[in-house]
Design a protein around this motif. Structure first.
Motif, PDB file in Angstrom:
ATOM      1  N   ASP A   1      40.627  26.623  48.215  1.00 26.92           N
ATOM      2  CA  ASP A   1      39.241  26.941  47.853  1.00 26.92           C
ATOM      3  C   ASP A   1      39.196  27.989  46.749  1.00 26.92           C
ATOM      4  OD1 ASP A   1      38.285  25.165  49.713  1.00 26.92           O
ATOM      5  OD2 ASP A   1      37.969  26.678  51.277  1.00 26.92           O
ATOM      6  N   ALA A   2      39.979  29.047  46.921  1.00 21.96           N
ATOM      7  CA  ALA A   2      40.004  30.116  45.917  1.00 21.96           C
ATOM      8  C   ALA A   2      40.582  29.611  44.600  1.00 21.96           C
ATOM      9  CB  ALA A   2      40.822  31.298  46.436  1.00 21.96           C
ATOM     10  N   ALA A   3      41.623  28.760  44.686  1.00 19.78           N
ATOM     11  CA  ALA A   3      42.229  28.218  43.466  1.00 19.78           C
ATOM     12  C   ALA A   3      41.230  27.353  42.708  1.00 19.78           C
ATOM     13  CB  ALA A   3      43.479  27.410  43.820  1.00 19.78           C
ATOM     14  N   GLU A   4      40.410  26.592  43.431  1.00 18.65           N
ATOM     15  CA  GLU A   4      39.402  25.751  42.773  1.00 18.65           C
ATOM     16  C   GLU A   4      38.350  26.614  42.072  1.00 18.65           C
ATOM     17  OE1 GLU A   4      37.945  23.255  45.857  1.00 18.65           O
ATOM     18  OE2 GLU A   4      39.781  22.052  45.993  1.00 18.65           O
ATOM     19  N   VAL A   5      37.991  27.722  42.665  1.00 19.26           N
ATOM     20  CA  VAL A   5      37.044  28.638  42.020  1.00 19.26           C
ATOM     21  C   VAL A   5      37.621  29.145  40.698  1.00 19.26           C
ATOM     22  CG1 VAL A   5      35.876  30.869  42.203  1.00 19.26           C
ATOM     23  CG2 VAL A   5      35.973  29.343  44.189  1.00 19.26           C
ATOM     24  N   LEU A   6      38.889  29.548  40.711  1.00 19.11           N
ATOM     25  CA  LEU A   6      39.521  30.049  39.487  1.00 19.11           C
ATOM     26  C   LEU A   6      39.610  28.956  38.432  1.00 19.11           C
ATOM     27  CD1 LEU A   6      42.365  32.418  40.772  1.00 19.11           C
ATOM     28  CD2 LEU A   6      39.956  32.887  40.301  1.00 19.11           C
ATOM     29  N   ASP A   7      39.868  27.715  38.850  1.00 23.14           N
ATOM     30  CA  ASP A   7      39.889  26.610  37.887  1.00 23.14           C
ATOM     31  C   ASP A   7      38.531  26.450  37.211  1.00 23.14           C
ATOM     32  OD1 ASP A   7      42.520  25.968  38.148  1.00 23.14           O
ATOM     33  OD2 ASP A   7      42.222  24.299  39.538  1.00 23.14           O
ATOM     34  N   ARG A   8      37.477  26.558  37.992  1.00 19.48           N
ATOM     35  CA  ARG A   8      36.135  26.416  37.404  1.00 19.48           C
ATOM     36  C   ARG A   8      35.822  27.589  36.473  1.00 19.48           C
ATOM     37  NH1 ARG A   8      34.911  24.406  42.738  1.00 19.48           N
ATOM     38  NH2 ARG A   8      34.095  26.444  43.403  1.00 19.48           N
ATOM     39  N   LEU A   9      36.214  28.798  36.879  1.00 19.67           N
ATOM     40  CA  LEU A   9      35.975  29.964  36.030  1.00 19.67           C
ATOM     41  C   LEU A   9      36.834  29.931  34.772  1.00 19.67           C
ATOM     42  CD1 LEU A   9      35.757  32.824  38.692  1.00 19.67           C
ATOM     43  CD2 LEU A   9      33.872  31.780  37.421  1.00 19.67           C
ATOM     44  N   GLY A  10      37.959  29.205  34.810  1.00 21.65           N
ATOM     45  CA  GLY A  10      38.834  29.096  33.645  1.00 21.65           C
ATOM     46  C   GLY A  10      38.602  27.844  32.817  1.00 21.65           C
ATOM     47  N   ARG A  11      37.570  27.063  33.188  1.00 18.90           N
ATOM     48  CA  ARG A  11      37.210  25.814  32.507  1.00 18.90           C
ATOM     49  C   ARG A  11      38.344  24.796  32.545  1.00 18.90           C
ATOM     50  NH1 ARG A  11      35.399  24.413  26.261  1.00 18.90           N
ATOM     51  NH2 ARG A  11      34.984  22.243  26.726  1.00 18.90           N
ATOM     52  N   TYR A  12      38.824  24.552  33.746  1.00 22.02           N
ATOM     53  CA  TYR A  12      39.767  23.452  33.973  1.00 22.02           C
ATOM     54  C   TYR A  12      39.066  22.422  34.836  1.00 22.02           C
ATOM     55  CZ  TYR A  12      43.600  26.104  31.969  1.00 22.02           C
ATOM     56  OH  TYR A  12      44.412  26.783  31.101  1.00 22.02           O
ATOM     57  N   GLY A  13      38.813  21.248  34.245  1.00 23.01           N
ATOM     58  CA  GLY A  13      38.076  20.214  34.952  1.00 23.01           C
ATOM     59  C   GLY A  13      36.574  20.453  34.863  1.00 23.01           C
ATOM     60  N   ALA A  14      35.819  19.680  35.638  1.00 23.18           N
ATOM     61  CA  ALA A  14      34.363  19.798  35.637  1.00 23.18           C
ATOM     62  C   ALA A  14      33.948  21.167  36.164  1.00 23.18           C
ATOM     63  CB  ALA A  14      33.745  18.692  36.483  1.00 23.18           C
TER      64      ALA A  14
END
Length: 532
Positions: free
Chosen positions: A338-351
């Protein structure tokens, strides 16, 4: 492909014409005992024979070139798309899927492309033979025109079964290859933890399932092979039996009977080609669907507006996480993903619907986002090179900065010599050393905002405490977001977001959450024990 169809068609036609020339040599040369006619028709057979050999070589060369070129072009397209996906690739598809495309699917597609050449040529050959048989006797031409579709009706259902079973087999094959890649990548760790046998048993079990699925593919495939070799021979026997009866009744000459035999014997080749073209096309469609599914993975548009003029707040509306500039923010949750997905979104990886200074992050130029916001994953690649080059990454190496970054990551045990070689993937380092080397590389980059996933999960408590202290000092005044459940790091965070099911359930300092949130307290004590 057109050239292959041309050479293949001429090759088939030259073979189809040969029985006609032989029949004329018999009827006009042998039977009337005419030497000049016999020599003339025999010379024609010889010339056509040489032409058949030459055309056969050109057909084979062209089909080989087509097969290889199609496979390599497909591989090139796949590789180009994988490069455009970049760091988003492992987030979208498994390693095993990419491996299977590269070692299997592209070559299957290459074989299927031959259908466009030899398939067209085989169709033309059947047409020419039907015309020649019609000139001899319409009855045999009718048998040919009816018999070829009948063969297709017999083989068609088997091709459908093969395609369905092949799709399931291909899917399991990709999963199994992913398992193999994971095992090989973590073999050293498995040896150290004693988990090698458990993973071996699991791999053997999944491998047996793939093998069983392979048998399901092999069942209809074997019938297709048998029918591809056997049905044309049965077809030949039927036509020759009819021709022999016509010859016995005086409706065919000896030369015509020999010609009919030659036509029909030659017809075995294009009929077999049709059957095996269907086989190759069936497998090619399965492979092509996997490749096109990969190529449909969306690539983020790198264009966009300019980034904010200075450090600005990052917000993820999906989770409710707020990361303020200049502060150390921590994300803690029972599910690390869950936390990793948040960081991906904040880093503009994926939608992503994350915002930066109130503007959608996916509307800002990707290059500017990458320059100022860095996502540091635990599985980020380490490229081969000297320690100095690995830590500096894409930046110009500066020995003093490299040493400071290494000191921040407490990676002194690998930093005695900055010229020390590091193998691809850090294979000559331990798991903890690789993790600290990745952290040193992130610290060296000195981004405006650093988003790090579990940066201390593979180190001991003493090293973790040292990293927490030094990282806090090194990143002072810069925005840092850590996905972690380490009490040492959580205690140093200015703000901790407690995540439940991927959303912020509570926010505050580590000590405030320990006192006010039983779920947070249970999470930290369950992971690290009451003493810590």
């Amino acid at each position: 492909m057109a050239l292959g169809a041309t050479f293949g068609s001429l090759w088939f036609v030259s073979m189809a014409v040969t029985p006609y020339l032989i029949s004329q040599a018999i009827d006009q040369g042998l039977r009337p005992r005419s030497v000049p006619a016999l020599l003339a028709w025999s010379a024609a057979v010889l010339v056509v024979g040489f032409a058949t050999a030459g055309l056969g070589m050109m057909r084979h060369r062209n089909m080989t070139k087509l097969r290889l070129e199609a496979a390599l072009i497909t591989a090139d397209v796949v590789m180009s798309h994988a490069t455009r996906l970049g760091a988003a690739l492992p987030r979208r598809v498994t390693t095993g899927e990419v491996v299977t495309i590269g070692i299997s699917d592209v070559w299957t597609i290459g074989r299927a492309m031959n259908v466009g050449g030899v398939g067209v040529a085989a169709l033309l050959a059947c047409t020419v033979i039907a015309i020649l048989l019609y000139r001899t006797t319409p009855v045999l031409a009718a048998v040919v025109l009816v018999g070829v579709p009948v063969l297709a009706l017999v083989v068609g259902p088997l091709l459908g079964r093969t395609q369905r079973a092949g799709s399931r087999y291909r899917e399991r094959q990709g999963v199994l290859n992913s398992r193999l890649v994971d095992i090989l990548g973590g073999l050293r760790i498995l040896n150290g933890l004693g988990g090698k046998e458990a993973h071996l048993e699991r791999y053997e079990r999944e491998s047996a399932e793939v093998r069983e699925q392979g048998y399901r593919v092999g069942n209809p495939s074997s019938w297709i092979g048998a029918l591809g070799d056997g049905l044309p021979v049965v077809f030949l026997a039927v036509v020759i039996w009819l021709a022999a009866r016509l010859a016995a009744a005086g409706e065919l000459t000896v030369g015509e009977l020999v010609g009919v035999y030659g036509y029909t014997a030659m017809l075995v080749i294009p009929v077999s080609v049709f059957i095996f073209c269907g086989f190759d096309l069936t497998h090619g469609l399965v492979a092509a669907r996997r490749v096109t599914a990969f190529l449909r993975l969306p690539v983020a548009d790198p264009s966009g507006a300019h980034a904010p003029g200075g450090p600005s707040v990052l917000i993820d509306p999906v989770s409710g996480v707020v990361a303020e500039p200049g502060r150390l923010t921590a994300l803690a949750g029972a599910r690390p993903a869950d936390a990793a997905e948040v960081l991906d979104r904040l880093g503009r990886y994926g939608a992503t619907t994350a915002t930066w200074d109130g503007r959608r992050l996916d509307g800002i130029a990707q290059a500017e986002v990458r320059d100022r916001i860095l996502v540091a994953d635990n599985d980020a690649d380490l490229f081969a090179g000297t320690l100095r080059e690995v830590v500096a990454g894409r930046h110009t190496p500066d020995d003093d900065r490299v040493r400071r970054a290494i000191a921040t990551a407490v990676a002194h045990d690998v930093a005695a010599d900055l010229d020390r070689p590091v193998e691809w993937g850090g294979r000559n380092l331990s798991g903890g050393q690789r993790q600290r080397l990745r952290l040193a590389r992130a610290v060296y980059a000195d981004p405006e905002t650093l988003l790090a996933v579990e940066p201390t999960s593979a180190v001991d408590a003493h090293t973790e405490a040292a990293i927490a202290e030094r990282l806090t000092t090194a990143r002072s005044g810069r925005g840092t977001v850590l996905a972690t459940t380490s009490p040492v790091l959580l205690d140093r965070a200015d703000q901790v977001h407690y995540l439940v099911a991927g959303r912020v359930a509570a926010s505050g300092t580590h000590r405030d959450l320990l006192a006010a949130e039983p779920g947070y307290r249970d999470l930290v004590t369950r992971v690290f024990g009451e003493d810590q």
